[in-house]
Design an enzyme around this catalytic site. Structure first.
Site: not given
Lengths: 288, 288, 288, 288
Positions: A232-233
């Site tokens: 999720d980065a």
């Protein structure tokens, strides 16, 4: 001579004269520029540009354009560039698990002709959505990773073979609930689009709607981003939000969030198909 | 040689090579381009462009730039252009009536140094807001038009004299409830910014919040636009909206609308001060 | 007999008959209910309610209403309640540091009569905004905590004495850049409103706009919340967001954020003044 | 005795004691209220209320509830009320023409189980979307009105017969490009939901996106409303908007608008299915 349009996406350190040089190169070779958008990141001192021009009077054959651009600018300006053609459709694989809302939204757009894209295959780790794929006549492949993960490499190899065979150029994770292998990420760098059901960086990881409920936020969001090795980065492509109230439960957030997820994912896919996204240092430049 | 930056806003029929030519002209004369945004209206076949460059190594003296641009391009490309300098602040007159919210918002931004602008005067048709002007130390002028309108020309002449004397370059109507004379509109073409308290073109004219209540809309809006002779019909610069519910009364709409009005007006003023707005055929091009 | 309106905010475990009982109590004593909103949290099995009724024919004197409500319901329903009167204005202290935008927004609303509130004092740890306070004729108090924090207790005592003396009922931190003492939080539980310049829980702590820029988000936000001992973790009252693009710098985010901060803080203050907020387990119920 | 939940939607002139009376009626008969929302229109002096209660210990049999409510309150309070049961699904007919986006969105939600509704039939004036109906296995009926409109009555009769036969309780016009007959409107008063592709009342009638482009608005919208005899003038249920720029063409507005249309229509349908909408004097009360 050729028809259609060529698109170049480029970035390089900002210096005087680049725009003049690049547009001059196209104009001098008979190309009619129909779109130019550029952006100078004044903190990074870096130029990002997207140019689109008509090929019908362009003197360089399309198979030699990338080479000619590199010869003219790559070394001189330390320029990174990609060249695309409007009549060469990207080929998109969709990965899904059990939830249908994003898949339906993608397929309905595809079927209605909204996008210049081909969808040769849908991949899943569950059987649940086979029926949806069949409704739209798209081949559906299921590979399940065993609980002991003993077949993990085998599954990844099969998936990669499918993607190669189908000449897939980018992947859309439409609420696909399984981690993508490092090998696949390396093969499709910044070409795998995920939809995360929160306003990142808030609520990374599992059950973001429940996290949002617990924190008592007044707005929830969804985020589409390119997949990188860190969960999720990756670079964010698009986000949107919707207002909620104290009356919402985790369950109603899930329902409201679905509409966000669909629209945020589809906007990201649209921009990717249009070749309007550049990435640099974990940020995206999304041209309008 | 000179310091600061020059800004050119231009539009002309779209033809090949214009971007190369114009950027080449600036680069060749030693200007470092720090901002370029352009847009081709493919329906009108017209190019709109904004370029900003540093003047410190530019070989053309600032007082001759407009002339040089015209000599190079005006006839050749049928180009309309305006040249501005970042260190020459626009001078803004504010016209108000009785409501203070937009005036406070404008003055607080001015006072906090948000804008590169001078505000030499506030004009009103009522005494109500003199105190606000005095809080900020800005000269406040009141001219009332008599009920029989017998002094109309006299008032307009006095206002125009003030605007001339103060070298006002543009006017902001911050909920000014009186019609602007044709003479003033002609003197400040697309340089008078109004805020209308509805989502135009819905609810033109008086009492738009009451109209909105009557129609039962679920969202209200505000619109900032340049003033033209036709009421509420000039080129729209910015709009925004806020969600309402059946619980809202005309009175609560007025209150909610105030926040919209302030922000929508201020965004338009910001863009105008930054010289980022072009108008063509009653539409605005607002560069980002 | 009395005039004005009474407001009750209550919560208790949800059981059958409470609404009938409470509304019956008011009606039976001659009160005309003009507002009733209630909400059952089905996960917590808890009822939250706000009722407003006219006092002019109400048979219980206002000073005995709270007592009568408690006698009737507190034990029976394990009910927590607060009673307010529309003609008893809350008294609000504003704490500021160096930035003026939120302060101007609050004072302009106050001055325009938007709120039923008194503002007896402004407190700061810097001299910078004294001029703004003086523009509006509101007493301005400055206490600076020494670098070695040796005078910390002394400052807190002075501040608390001021708040007591001025009968302050709630505090608004309008971009006040100093930690509030545990003593003050304990004295004003869920009665200190802060504005944090991010979409919480994203970007807790310092320099959230710079954090947002680094992460490459496409939307920024602001959050107003009640202050608790844990930094930026208190019950959220209101949030809002604005879309940004790759063109935004940390500096432009700061500017865009200011408008968000003003509006989000003012909405929270409005709801607090209207006595429309209940808190329970770090979440707010905000009635419409 | 019975299971499931009963829902009552009511409105009447506002008088003291109604809430106490109605909630008392339910509680006294053994009903456990799980939802109550009410709203007093202070301008119309009218009370609107929605109550939902569990039937499992309710002493009045479900087929006699409406009668009992009327006996208790209809005359006494001049009350209009409707009674529904959570386990009696509304039956929805969808009318379409040639565009698939709204239809897909509705059917995907239906198929995914988002709604407690039955969809017995899809009606069209064109063959185009038969394939979509077949993908989802829903009967598709086509009736074309002849250019000379000679078969108009016949078509309407056939449609009405279908609606009767299928016990359709409400109709959704999912971009149905044909005027609904007065007879059908009279048979389904405030039970036909249309989606209009503009922010009503702006851009009534044909080609609203082209009208929006011509006017140069900065935001476009969509509006769902109940159909009445006057075109695009019925009670508004839901609206939403999306920001556009000068770069948008009428064609790109059409594409952006599709996403709005889908979501705005679906939100209205959701509220209708949940029996959360009351209408009064051409305005809707939509409970949260």
């Amino acid at each position: 001579m050729s028809t259609g349009k060529a698109i170049i996406l480029l970035h390089c350190p900002d210096r005087q004269g680049i725009i003049t040089d690049v547009t001059g190169f196209i104009t001098r070779n008979g190309g009619n520029i129909v779109y130019l958008d550029q952006y100078v990141d004044t903190l990074e001192k870096r130029l990002f540009m997207r140019i689109e021009w008509e090929l019908d009077s362009f003197s360089i054959p399309r198979e030699r354009i990338k080479q000619a651009v590199d010869a003219a600018f790559a070394e001189r300006y330390e320029m990174y560039s990609s060249v695309y053609f409007s009549d060469e459709k990207p080929r998109m694989a969709i990965f899904v698990s059990k939830m249908s809302h994003c898949l339906y939204d993608l397929l309905a757009r595809y079927y209605a002709g909204e996008w210049e894209v081909d969808i040769p295959c849908i991949v899943s780790n569950h059987e649940d959505l086979r029926e949806v794929a069949e409704q739209f006549g798209i081949p559906f492949y299921v590979w399940k990773i065993a609980p002991d993960k003993s077949n993990r490499e085998e599954v990844e190899r099969a998936e990669m073979e499918l993607l190669e065979r189908e000449h897939v150029t980018f992947i859309v994770l439409a609420r696909y609930m399984q981690v993508i292998s490092d090998g696949m990420i390396a093969r499709y760098p910044h070409h795998i689009i995920n939809i995360h059901h929160s306003f990142l960086p808030a609520f990374v990881g599992a059950r973001p709607y429940h996290q949002a409920y617990e924190r008592g936020v007044k707005i929830i969001g969804a985020t589409s981003h390119y997949v990188t090795r860190e969960l999720d980065a990756g670079p964010i492509i698009e986000q949107d939000v919707v207002r909620i109230t104290h009356k919402d439960t985790p369950e109603s957030l899930v329902l409201k969030g679905r509409d966000l997820e669909k629209i945020v994912l589809s906007r990201a896919v649209t921009r990717h198909i249009e070749r309007k996204i550049l990435t640099y240092k974990n940020r995206t430049i999304v041209f309008g």
